[in-house]
Design a protein around this motif. Structure first.
Motif, PDB file in Angstrom:
ATOM      1  N   ALA A 173       0.831  -1.206   0.000  1.00 33.65           N
ATOM      2  CA  ALA A 173       0.000   0.000   0.000  1.00 33.65           C
ATOM      3  C   ALA A 173       0.869   1.261   0.000  1.00 33.65           C
ATOM      4  CB  ALA A 173      -0.930  -0.003   1.208  1.00 33.65           C
ATOM      5  N   PHE A 174       1.932   1.261   0.792  1.00 34.26           N
ATOM      6  CA  PHE A 174       2.800   2.442   0.837  1.00 34.26           C
ATOM      7  C   PHE A 174       3.615   2.585  -0.443  1.00 34.26           C
ATOM      8  CE2 PHE A 174       1.781   2.373   5.323  1.00 34.26           C
ATOM      9  CZ  PHE A 174       1.650   3.729   5.594  1.00 34.26           C
ATOM     10  N   TYR A 175       4.087   1.478  -1.004  1.00 32.41           N
ATOM     11  CA  TYR A 175       4.830   1.564  -2.263  1.00 32.41           C
ATOM     12  C   TYR A 175       3.927   2.060  -3.393  1.00 32.41           C
ATOM     13  CZ  TYR A 175       8.655  -1.095  -0.137  1.00 32.41           C
ATOM     14  OH  TYR A 175       9.689  -1.523   0.657  1.00 32.41           O
ATOM     15  N   GLN A 176       2.682   1.588  -3.412  1.00 31.54           N
ATOM     16  CA  GLN A 176       1.747   2.058  -4.435  1.00 31.54           C
ATOM     17  C   GLN A 176       1.473   3.544  -4.257  1.00 31.54           C
ATOM     18  OE1 GLN A 176      -1.344  -0.795  -3.679  1.00 31.54           O
ATOM     19  NE2 GLN A 176      -0.594  -2.199  -5.252  1.00 31.54           N
ATOM     20  N   ARG A 177       1.371   3.965  -3.027  1.00 26.40           N
ATOM     21  CA  ARG A 177       1.142   5.388  -2.749  1.00 26.40           C
ATOM     22  C   ARG A 177       2.338   6.224  -3.219  1.00 26.40           C
ATOM     23  NH1 ARG A 177      -3.223   8.315  -0.299  1.00 26.40           N
ATOM     24  NH2 ARG A 177      -2.329  10.286   0.286  1.00 26.40           N
ATOM     25  N   SER A 178       3.541   5.687  -3.033  1.00 32.27           N
ATOM     26  CA  SER A 178       4.737   6.432  -3.447  1.00 32.27           C
ATOM     27  C   SER A 178       4.759   6.646  -4.954  1.00 32.27           C
ATOM     28  CB  SER A 178       6.008   5.707  -2.998  1.00 32.27           C
ATOM     29  OG  SER A 178       6.246   4.549  -3.777  1.00 32.27           O
ATOM     30  N   GLY A 179       4.179   5.712  -5.699  1.00 35.08           N
ATOM     31  CA  GLY A 179       4.131   5.845  -7.150  1.00 35.08           C
ATOM     32  C   GLY A 179       3.265   6.995  -7.621  1.00 35.08           C
ATOM     33  N   ARG A 180       2.339   7.415  -6.792  1.00 34.63           N
ATOM     34  CA  ARG A 180       1.473   8.540  -7.155  1.00 34.63           C
ATOM     35  C   ARG A 180       2.203   9.873  -7.061  1.00 34.63           C
ATOM     36  NH1 ARG A 180      -3.012   6.131  -3.441  1.00 34.63           N
ATOM     37  NH2 ARG A 180      -3.657   4.399  -4.755  1.00 34.63           N
ATOM     38  N   PHE A 181       3.297   9.881  -6.298  1.00 33.03           N
ATOM     39  CA  PHE A 181       4.022  11.136  -6.095  1.00 33.03           C
ATOM     40  C   PHE A 181       5.272  11.249  -6.949  1.00 33.03           C
ATOM     41  CE2 PHE A 181       1.526  10.625  -2.264  1.00 33.03           C
ATOM     42  CZ  PHE A 181       0.930  11.874  -2.191  1.00 33.03           C
ATOM     43  N   GLY A 182       5.646  10.172  -7.609  1.00 35.14           N
ATOM     44  CA  GLY A 182       6.844  10.231  -8.428  1.00 35.14           C
ATOM     45  C   GLY A 182       6.715   9.322  -9.629  1.00 35.14           C
ATOM     46  N   TYR A 183       6.593   9.915 -10.807  1.00 39.31           N
ATOM     47  CA  TYR A 183       6.493   9.122 -12.023  1.00 39.31           C
ATOM     48  C   TYR A 183       7.763   8.285 -12.177  1.00 39.31           C
ATOM     49  CZ  TYR A 183       6.792   7.852 -16.902  1.00 39.31           C
ATOM     50  OH  TYR A 183       6.953   7.144 -18.062  1.00 39.31           O
ATOM     51  N   GLY A 184       7.585   7.027 -12.476  1.00 47.54           N
ATOM     52  CA  GLY A 184       8.735   6.158 -12.678  1.00 47.54           C
ATOM     53  C   GLY A 184       9.506   5.899 -11.400  1.00 47.54           C
ATOM     54  N   ASN A 185       8.817   5.894 -10.281  1.00 47.02           N
ATOM     55  CA  ASN A 185       9.425   5.668  -8.975  1.00 47.02           C
ATOM     56  C   ASN A 185      10.102   4.304  -8.960  1.00 47.02           C
ATOM     57  OD1 ASN A 185       9.936   5.028  -6.322  1.00 47.02           O
ATOM     58  ND2 ASN A 185       7.936   5.625  -5.570  1.00 47.02           N
ATOM     59  N   HIS A 186      11.400   4.289  -9.178  1.00 47.38           N
ATOM     60  CA  HIS A 186      12.137   3.039  -9.308  1.00 47.38           C
ATOM     61  C   HIS A 186      12.054   2.201  -8.038  1.00 47.38           C
ATOM     62  CE1 HIS A 186      15.185   0.343 -10.936  1.00 47.38           C
ATOM     63  NE2 HIS A 186      15.656   0.302  -9.699  1.00 47.38           N
ATOM     64  N   HIS A 187      12.331   2.787  -6.909  1.00 43.77           N
ATOM     65  CA  HIS A 187      12.373   2.037  -5.653  1.00 43.77           C
ATOM     66  C   HIS A 187      11.037   1.364  -5.343  1.00 43.77           C
ATOM     67  CE1 HIS A 187      13.896   1.175  -1.569  1.00 43.77           C
ATOM     68  NE2 HIS A 187      12.625   1.327  -1.237  1.00 43.77           N
ATOM     69  N   GLY A 188       9.976   2.137  -5.406  1.00 44.65           N
ATOM     70  CA  GLY A 188       8.656   1.595  -5.095  1.00 44.65           C
ATOM     71  C   GLY A 188       8.217   0.503  -6.051  1.00 44.65           C
ATOM     72  N   HIS A 189       8.418   0.734  -7.347  1.00 46.15           N
ATOM     73  CA  HIS A 189       8.008  -0.264  -8.331  1.00 46.15           C
ATOM     74  C   HIS A 189       8.867  -1.523  -8.241  1.00 46.15           C
ATOM     75  CE1 HIS A 189       6.021   3.217 -10.476  1.00 46.15           C
ATOM     76  NE2 HIS A 189       5.052   2.372 -10.215  1.00 46.15           N
ATOM     77  N   TYR A 190      10.152  -1.356  -7.986  1.00 44.33           N
ATOM     78  CA  TYR A 190      11.045  -2.511  -7.856  1.00 44.33           C
ATOM     79  C   TYR A 190      10.635  -3.349  -6.640  1.00 44.33           C
ATOM     80  CZ  TYR A 190      15.438  -5.087  -8.416  1.00 44.33           C
ATOM     81  OH  TYR A 190      16.373  -6.063  -8.641  1.00 44.33           O
ATOM     82  N   ALA A 191      10.328  -2.688  -5.539  1.00 45.31           N
ATOM     83  CA  ALA A 191       9.885  -3.399  -4.337  1.00 45.31           C
ATOM     84  C   ALA A 191       8.557  -4.119  -4.589  1.00 45.31           C
ATOM     85  CB  ALA A 191       9.755  -2.419  -3.171  1.00 45.31           C
ATOM     86  N   LEU A 192       7.632  -3.450  -5.266  1.00 42.05           N
ATOM     87  CA  LEU A 192       6.355  -4.086  -5.590  1.00 42.05           C
ATOM     88  C   LEU A 192       6.566  -5.314  -6.479  1.00 42.05           C
ATOM     89  CD1 LEU A 192       4.201  -0.899  -6.151  1.00 42.05           C
ATOM     90  CD2 LEU A 192       3.727  -2.692  -4.460  1.00 42.05           C
ATOM     91  N   ALA A 193       7.478  -5.220  -7.429  1.00 44.74           N
ATOM     92  CA  ALA A 193       7.767  -6.364  -8.302  1.00 44.74           C
ATOM     93  C   ALA A 193       8.302  -7.529  -7.488  1.00 44.74           C
ATOM     94  CB  ALA A 193       8.772  -5.953  -9.375  1.00 44.74           C
ATOM     95  N   ASN A 194       9.174  -7.249  -6.540  1.00 48.34           N
ATOM     96  CA  ASN A 194       9.709  -8.320  -5.704  1.00 48.34           C
ATOM     97  C   ASN A 194       8.617  -8.978  -4.863  1.00 48.34           C
ATOM     98  OD1 ASN A 194      12.401  -8.206  -6.535  1.00 48.34           O
ATOM     99  ND2 ASN A 194      12.865  -6.560  -5.111  1.00 48.34           N
ATOM    100  N   ILE A 195       7.727  -8.173  -4.339  1.00 48.29           N
ATOM    101  CA  ILE A 195       6.618  -8.725  -3.538  1.00 48.29           C
ATOM    102  C   ILE A 195       5.727  -9.596  -4.408  1.00 48.29           C
ATOM    103  CG2 ILE A 195       4.512  -8.141  -2.268  1.00 48.29           C
ATOM    104  CD1 ILE A 195       6.045  -5.595  -1.288  1.00 48.29           C
ATOM    105  N   GLU A 196       5.366  -9.100  -5.591  1.00 47.04           N
ATOM    106  CA  GLU A 196       4.491  -9.876  -6.483  1.00 47.04           C
ATOM    107  C   GLU A 196       5.190 -11.154  -6.950  1.00 47.04           C
ATOM    108  OE1 GLU A 196       1.415  -9.389  -6.745  1.00 47.04           O
ATOM    109  OE2 GLU A 196       1.268  -7.330  -6.035  1.00 47.04           O
ATOM    110  N   GLY A 197       6.494 -11.078  -7.188  1.00 44.25           N
ATOM    111  CA  GLY A 197       7.243 -12.267  -7.581  1.00 44.25           C
ATOM    112  C   GLY A 197       7.237 -13.326  -6.484  1.00 44.25           C
ATOM    113  N   ALA A 198       7.382 -12.887  -5.250  1.00 43.94           N
ATOM    114  CA  ALA A 198       7.354 -13.819  -4.117  1.00 43.94           C
ATOM    115  C   ALA A 198       5.986 -14.476  -3.980  1.00 43.94           C
ATOM    116  CB  ALA A 198       7.717 -13.092  -2.828  1.00 43.94           C
ATOM    117  N   GLN A 199       4.953 -13.786  -4.446  1.00 45.85           N
ATOM    118  CA  GLN A 199       3.592 -14.322  -4.390  1.00 45.85           C
ATOM    119  C   GLN A 199       3.211 -15.044  -5.682  1.00 45.85           C
ATOM    120  OE1 GLN A 199       1.324 -10.805  -3.369  1.00 45.85           O
ATOM    121  NE2 GLN A 199       1.961 -10.900  -1.228  1.00 45.85           N
TER     122      GLN A 199
END
Length: 129
Positions: free
Chosen positions: A20-46
């Motif tokens: 939820a916080f990583y998704q929120r961070s994406g709203r404040f920064g286009y192409g937010n590398h850190h947030g999107h990379y973390a979300l990808a890792n979480i989705e990959g683990a799932q």
């Protein structure tokens, strides 16, 4: 701020709240590398390859890193779609022509596809970097 709070929740084992916080961070920064990379890792683990791919792609749009691009391509390889993985890596290579990790992975995909001559070119370029 939102990335830091996401990191805190992820480190404490609460992946859902971290998302939820990583998704929120994406709203404040286009192409937010850190947030999107973390979300990808979480989705990959799932084992959610489609969302994992989407987030690695987003992480790679503005400031691609070799690892974000390699992981993005890996999502295609997981589905045995080596051709799309190759296209992804070749597009990234246009932006980072001297990146040995990308060169070697392209060489690996060519070797796996039976194109050893092409593989050799990329392996040589990768070892020179």
């Amino acid at each position: 701020y939102y990335n830091a709070v996401g990191d805190l929740h992820l480190s404490s084992g609460d992946a859902d709240l971290a998302k939820a916080f990583y998704q929120r961070s994406g709203r404040f920064g286009y192409g937010n590398h850190h947030g999107h990379y973390a979300l990808a890792n979480i989705e990959g683990a799932q084992m959610n390859t489609a969302l994992e791919r989407t987030y690695y792609e987003r992480a790679s749009l503005r400031r691609p890193t070799p690892m974000s691009v390699l992981n993005w391509a890996q999502t295609y390889q997981t589905e045995r779609n080596n051709l799309q993985a190759l296209f992804t890596l070749k597009d990234a290579l246009a932006l980072q022509p001297d990146e040995p990790l990308i060169q070697n992975t392209i060489g690996y995909l060519f070797m796996k596809g039976g194109a050893s001559d092409s593989a050799q070119v990329y392996f040589q370029n990768g070892s020179a970097g």
